[in-house]
Design a protein around this motif. Structure first.
Motif: not given
Length: 179
Positions: A28-34, A109-126
């Motif tokens: 969902a997101h990726h930059d030099e910080d993680g 205006d939502i066609r469909r959705l999905r609910l998530f509990a928690g997320y996956s994360g990586w630190g800088s360079g990981q």
């Protein structure tokens, strides 16, 4: 640095971390910080509408809550496909993004959705280090991946779509040592 936002990470057979074994993660997101992503292939036994009643009436509200990853499992995030992606708090790929936390769902205006509990994360360079170890296979995402009808088969489906030598992996047993 090349951002992997909107890509899928498919766990390779070399990845033995139980949090990610045979998973597919949407970045969902990726930059030099993680990086931050959601595991798309780990449904729970709890219906989304039971966890967040205000989702009642939306396509996907009766689907299970998905375990998005080991980070902050008590935090809920709604991934949605929007008619107008500018309504998303953070667009990810082709009409798919996060529902704003303060939004009234019936005003979007939502066609469909999905609910998530928690997320996956990586630190800088990981994440880059894990990619160098061949822990992950990078595959282009399509919106349907985030809302797969059979999340238990998503790992195989995405490897098949990648093609070539990756198709061989889709037939591997969960524990190749038992083969």
């Amino acid at each position: 640095m090349h951002s992997l936002q909107g890509k899928l990470l498919v766990s390779s057979p070399a990845l033995v971390d139980p949090n990610f074994r045979r998973t597919v993660v949407l970045i969902a997101h990726h930059d030099e910080d993680g990086a931050m992503g959601l595991v798309l292939s780990r449904p729970s036994d709890v219906p989304a509408v039971a966890a967040v009643p205000r989702l009642d009436g939306f396509d996907g509200a009766d689907d299970p809550v998905f375990v998005g990853g080991p980070v902050q499992p008590e935090a809920f995030m709604v991934l949605a496909e929007f008619d107008d992606v500018s309504q998303a708090a953070a667009p990810i790929i082709a009409g798919v993004g996060f529902m704003p936390a303060d939004a009234e769902p019936d005003e979007l205006d939502i066609r469909r959705l999905r609910l998530f509990a928690g997320y996956s994360g990586w630190g800088s360079g990981q994440l880059e280090a894990e990619l160098a170890e061949s822990s992950w296979i990078v595959v282009d995402a399509i919106p349907d991946d985030a809302f797969a009808d059979d999340p238990d088969e998503l790992w195989r489906t995405v490897l098949h779509r990648k093609g070539g030598p990756f198709e061989l992996m889709e037939t591997m047993p969960f524990d190749p040592g038992l083969n």
